[in-house]
Design a protein around this motif. Structure first.
Motif, short mmCIF file in Angstrom:
data_model
loop_
_atom_site.label_atom_id
_atom_site.label_comp_id
_atom_site.label_asym_id
_atom_site.label_seq_id
_atom_site.Cartn_x
_atom_site.Cartn_y
_atom_site.Cartn_z
N TRP A 185 0.83 -1.20 0.00
CA TRP A 185 0.00 0.00 0.00
C TRP A 185 0.87 1.26 0.00
O TRP A 185 1.83 1.37 0.76
CB TRP A 185 -0.91 0.03 1.22
N VAL A 187 0.25 5.60 -0.08
CA VAL A 187 -0.66 6.74 -0.02
C VAL A 187 -0.05 7.92 -0.76
O VAL A 187 1.15 8.21 -0.59
CB VAL A 187 -0.95 7.14 1.44
N SER A 189 -0.64 11.83 -0.79
CA SER A 189 -1.33 12.95 -0.16
C SER A 189 -1.23 14.17 -1.07
O SER A 189 -0.14 14.56 -1.47
CB SER A 189 -0.70 13.25 1.20
N ILE A 211 -3.76 4.52 -2.35
CA ILE A 211 -4.83 5.26 -1.69
C ILE A 211 -4.57 6.74 -1.94
O ILE A 211 -3.51 7.25 -1.58
CB ILE A 211 -4.88 4.97 -0.18
N VAL A 244 -7.37 5.50 6.38
CA VAL A 244 -6.29 4.78 5.70
C VAL A 244 -5.99 3.48 6.44
O VAL A 244 -5.80 2.42 5.82
CB VAL A 244 -5.03 5.66 5.59
N ALA A 253 -0.08 2.25 5.70
CA ALA A 253 0.60 2.17 4.41
C ALA A 253 2.10 1.97 4.58
O ALA A 253 2.69 2.37 5.58
CB ALA A 253 0.34 3.43 3.60
N VAL A 256 4.01 6.90 2.44
CA VAL A 256 3.14 8.04 2.17
C VAL A 256 3.97 9.07 1.42
O VAL A 256 5.01 9.53 1.92
CB VAL A 256 2.58 8.67 3.47
N MET A 272 -0.92 7.75 8.97
CA MET A 272 -1.23 6.80 7.89
C MET A 272 -0.16 5.73 7.70
O MET A 272 -0.38 4.74 7.02
CB MET A 272 -1.40 7.57 6.57
#
Length: 360
Positions: A185, A187, A189, A211, A244, A253, A256, A272
């Protein structure tokens, strides 16, 4: 004496201060003349990067009044020494003009080949700083750092190359630096912005589960269209960090990547991250911005904080390979030099989606 030739440029007319509203004036100015070791490039177009806003607001120190660093064009003329230094450089060759215009090759950064330190050269010459930027019909590039676009990429139109020269390669290099395994995973942002959306696309193409995090529901469809599996509204009723965690079965995750230009985005990123996760810093904040952490956050969780700065010319070619294979397709919109002030105003309000490309 030959008559002076002119070209059209967009000149920044607002003060380079954080509270300014960027304004530009389009005018005709004398066309630059290449020095002995330079080439003159006739730009066909340029795209607008989030960093252009930071430069206009003074976040990156004093700048020239012609910004821009995502340009594509062809060599129009050669400096007097160019042919003898490199006979393979010819008028008409297609080139990219990015943030880096030249590097010294000898500083502690440049000689650190393992870390590809040239992107952090302490003597680097940059677009909009040492050289006028790409919000212009013509610009100069030193021969030593000429970014030629190989013929194998001729099928990629200029408008899809330009966004990769900074936004795309920055996203790609940052994701590479996270050292993830496909299927983990990640992320992004600020996923609805120019760099953020490209980060979503590259991460998805590289095999990671993405994500997307941004402010507002209006950006959800766009982020999902770029390859995100989930979208988290950072201003939603549920805490973004908890959301998240729930999407990753409580683990968080593995990385990030922060492309959002807000200190709060960096602060929230800690919520996260999962065990041994990496916080990758990409976006540039004002000097006064602060992010608060306690050492135990890193000691207990095994977290790493890293920063990524654009990419080398080799990284640009790698990033273009994804575009060539249609694994990444920049979402572009067309604009004019006269639109720059309005576009930067929308950027301040975080209303821009996709990459705006300007014909020159």
């Amino acid at each position: 004496m030959a008559a002076t030739e002119f070209h059209k440029v967009a000149v920044l007319t607002s003060p380079q201060t954080p509270d300014a509203k960027p304004t530009f004036e389009v005018k005709n100015v004398p066309r630059p003349v290449p020095g002995p070791n330079e080439v003159l490039v006739r730009l066909s177009l340029t795209s607008l990067c989030g960093s252009d806003l930071g430069m206009a607001l003074g976040h990156m120190g004093p700048m020239r009044d012609i910004l821009g660093h995502e340009g594509v064009g062809r060599i129009a003329s050669l400096g007097s020494n160019v042919s003898s230094l490199d006979p393979t450089v010819e008028v008409g060759q297609r080139v990219g003009v990015a943030w880096l215009r030249d590097v010294c090759g000898t500083c502690d950064m440049c000689v650190d080949i393992v870390h590809e330190g040239e992107t952090r050269c302490v003597e680097a010459l940059h677009s909009g700083k040492a050289y006028d930027g790409t919000f212009a019909e013509y610009t100069l590039v030193p021969l030593r750092y000429l970014a030629r676009l190989p013929a194998t990429y001729d099928e990629i139109p200029d408008e899809e190359v330009a966004p990769i020269l900074c936004g795309g390669v920055t996203a790609y290099k940052a994701i590479k630096g996270c050292d993830l395994t496909p299927g983990q995973w990640l992320v992004v942002s600020g996923a609805g912005g120019g760099v953020g959306a490209l980060a979503v696309a590259y991460a998805s193409a590289m095999g990671y589960r993405v994500i997307a995090v941004d402010a507002g529901e209006s950006k959800e469809a766009y982020c999902l269209s770029q390859g995100a599996e989930h979208y988290v509204n950072a201003i939603g009723s549920e805490d973004a960090g908890l959301r998240v965690k729930s999407l990753t079965d409580g683990r968080g995750a593995k990385a990030v990547v922060v492309t959002a230009t807000a200190a709060a985005a960096y602060q929230k990123a800690f919520d996260m991250l999962g065990p041994f996760g990496t916080l990758m810093c990409v976006s540039i904040l004002p000097e006064e911005a602060q992010v608060i952490f306690h050492p135990l956050m890193f000691i207990d969780n095994g977290w790493k904080v890293k920063g990524s700065s654009v990419g080398t010319r080799a990284d640009i070619i790698e990033a273009l390979e994804f575009v060539k294979r249609r694994k990444v397709t920049p979402a572009i919109k067309w604009a004019k030099l006269e639109d720059l002030g309005n576009l930067m105003g929308q950027m301040i309000e975080r209303k821009l989606e996709g990459k705006y490309v300007i014909k020159l």
